[in-house]
Motif scaffolding. Structure first.
Motif, short mmCIF file in Angstrom:
data_model
loop_
_atom_site.label_atom_id
_atom_site.label_comp_id
_atom_site.label_asym_id
_atom_site.label_seq_id
_atom_site.Cartn_x
_atom_site.Cartn_y
_atom_site.Cartn_z
N LEU A 134 29.34 117.31 -59.44
CA LEU A 134 29.04 116.77 -58.12
C LEU A 134 30.15 117.11 -57.13
N LEU A 144 29.61 119.43 -53.72
CA LEU A 144 30.00 118.95 -52.39
C LEU A 144 31.00 119.89 -51.75
N SER A 164 29.17 122.85 -50.39
CA SER A 164 28.43 122.51 -49.17
C SER A 164 29.37 122.43 -47.98
N SER A 207 26.37 110.20 -48.39
CA SER A 207 24.94 110.24 -48.72
C SER A 207 24.68 110.85 -50.09
N SER A 208 25.66 111.56 -50.65
CA SER A 208 25.47 112.21 -51.94
C SER A 208 25.91 111.34 -53.11
#
Length: 562
Positions: free
Chosen positions: A137, A141, A144, A201-202
């Motif tokens: 994760l 991120l 991104s 939000s993730s």
């Protein structure tokens, strides 16, 4: 003594091959030279290695080692650039190698994404699986965030506590983001907020306030942008826009009335950005009984007409129910006989004797009727359930201060505005600002003379002079650039295309003038010869008329014969 002098042999005996080549025709020499050059170029190309091009550049050590190992397994030659910052392969295999390495997930870009879950080990503990998921994760991120134009690299650290069964022991998760920006670039407040919202939000149950963003210089980017009030840049911008709109509305109303420059206004808005949700359940009495809804209704009725007289063998007292008690009926005496107690007692005695006789003879008096009715009705409750979510950014208070300048009279003296006019202007300001007494707004309109004592500013520090100098400098640079373009590019091009035409025209003009002069000279020469011949003929006719007559006669005969 004879001296022997050594003489050099002739050139023909020194290089016989060159003499033979020189003796060949020129076309054969050119063809042989071209063939020799072709052979040399082909030999160089054959002995030269393949052309290398860059496969990847700026690779991390981990990605570089993995790519080199993959190229070795595929038997693909490679080499590094001079500075070691790029990995090069043969030019004809660049695209093929990129596709094959991409299928293997190379290069990973320094971060590991969810592809780490593809290599999960059998029998791993729950803690190891949680750490692996968290690493994936974090890598996703980071990738991104690196997609943004200003971000060169990013690292994300997530602090996800273990879930507890007890609510009091639960801790909210948090996150830290380190961004490496390109040289000369920066992140705006909106971009910082976007990164914070992206991370929050993730991750489940992660709020924006628990996300910290730091750049490569150690500057905290996610700190509150408010001026000590804990508001971010968007909230501050909203408050300032509200204040500015209020000031603009006030000035647009007062400027035409008091004149431009004779009014100044300032506004201060207090805005509540708290998020509130309220759920209420209210019970109210029924408005009208006839219109109320009935939930349940219960009715109970009982009636007793009388008791049958006793029946059976006389004397069986045990089988005879007791008679109903009968109260003696006493008839009140008429009003005129209230003072005769003896007569009233006599009537009561007679009545008692009659009752005793009836009891002794077995006659039962009449039984009174008992009726009972119960009714229970339950109505529905008048209940109201409301869920209210108040919007953020509600205006709680507005404070406005307005200063009006004195007005000049006919003599040019400044005087205060009349109170009536000042009250009218105050009313206009109230309407323009949306004054609300329930909200606690405040308004202060003052009438005071403005002072014209402006501070003395140096010429080189005056903003107007600085702006004018910048404008003149811009025009000067633009003019110099245009002159340079004219002299360096435009004028040579014009001369290159126009001067030959002008030269040709000039040459044609010169040739034409020369032809005209030659023609004029020829005409003048012919005239001069004609005059000379005429003069000679005149002299000859004067000296020898017979010869002239013979010549004319000869011409006439020739013309006649023709």
């Amino acid at each position: 003594m004879n001296e022997q002098v050594a003489t050099a042999p002739p050139a023909a005996t020194r290089f016989p091959l060159l003499d033979k080549l020189r003796a060949l025709p020129r076309t054969v020499q050119l063809g042989g030279a071209a063939a020799l050059v072709t052979v040399i170029v082909a030999a160089l190309l054959f002995t030269r290695g393949p052309d290398y091009k860059v496969l990847f550049s700026n690779l991390s050590e981990r990605d570089g080692g993995a790519i080199v190992a993959a190229l070795g397994q595929m038997n693909v030659p490679y080499k590094f650039a001079d500075n070691g910052g790029a990995l090069m392969v043969p030019a004809d295999k660049v695209h093929e190698m990129r596709l094959q390495l991409a299928s293997q997930g190379l290069p990973r870009g320094g971060s590991v994404g969810f592809e780490i879950l593809d290599t999960a080990r059998f029998g791993a503990s729950q803690f190891a699986e949680q750490i692996t998921y968290q690493r994936g994760l974090e890598g996703e991120l980071a990738r991104s965030i690196q997609s943004m134009h200003s971000v060169q690299g990013a690292r994300v650290h997530l602090a996800i506590p273990r879930q507890s069964l007890f609510v009091r022991e639960r801790q909210p998760p948090s996150a830290s983001v380190l961004v490496n920006l390109y040289p000369g670039r920066s992140l705006s407040d909106s971009q910082v907020s976007a990164i914070a919202w992206l991370v929050s939000s993730s991750v489940p149950e992660l709020v924006v306030d628990n996300v910290s963003i730091v750049d490569q210089t150690g500057k905290l980017l996610s700190s509150p942008g408010g001026e000590g009030r804990g508001m971010d840049a968007d909230q501050l911008r909203y408050v300032r826009e509200m204040e500015q709109r209020t000031i603009e509305r006030i000035l647009s109303l007062l400027n035409p009335l008091v004149g431009y420059g004779n009014v100044h206004a300032q506004a201060t808005a207090e805005v509540d950005f708290a998020q509130r949700e309220q759920t209420s359940e209210v019970y109210r009495p029924n408005q009208e009984p006839g219109q109320a809804s009935i939930r349940s209704q219960q009715t109970s009725e009982s009636s007793q007409q009388g008791v049958n007289p006793a029946q059976g063998v006389p004397g069986a007292l045990t089988n005879q129910p007791p008679p109903n008690a009968v109260a003696p009926i006493v008839t009140p005496p008429p009003p005129g006989q209230q003072g005769q107690p003896g007569q009233q007692g006599q009537q009561q005695g007679q009545q008692g004797q009659q009752n005793g006789q009836q009891a002794g003879t077995g006659q039962v008096a009449a039984v009174t009727t008992n009726n009972r009715r119960d009714n229970t009705t339950n109505y529905e409750l008048d209940r109201t359930i409301s869920h209210v979510k108040q919007p953020t950014g509600a205006l709680t208070r507005m404070s406005v201060a307005v200063v009006l300048n004195y007005r000049a009279d006919e003599n040019g003296e400044a005087k205060a505005l009349p109170q009536e006019e000042l009250d009218k202007l105050t009313a206009l300001v109230r309407e323009a600002m949306g004054y609300s007494e329930a909200r606690g707004d405040s308004l202060n309109v003052a009438n005071s003379p403005f002072t014209n004592n402006e501070p003395v500013v140096a010429v080189w520090r005056d903003p107007e002079n600085i702006a004018l100098a910048k404008q003149l400098l811009w025009y000067l640079v633009l003019g110099l650039a245009l002159i340079w373009l004219w002299r360096s590019i435009v004028r040579p091009l014009v001369r290159r295309h126009i001067d030959p035409v002008l030269e040709e025209a000039a040459e044609e003009t010169v040739d034409l003038d020369a032809d005209r002069e030659a023609l004029a000279a020829a005409r003048a020469h012919q005239l001069s010869r004609y005059e000379e011949n005429l003069e000679v003929a005149r002299k000859l006719a004067a000296q020898d008329p017979r010869a002239v007559a013979l010549v004319i006669r000869t011409w006439i005969e020739k013309d006649g014969s023709k």
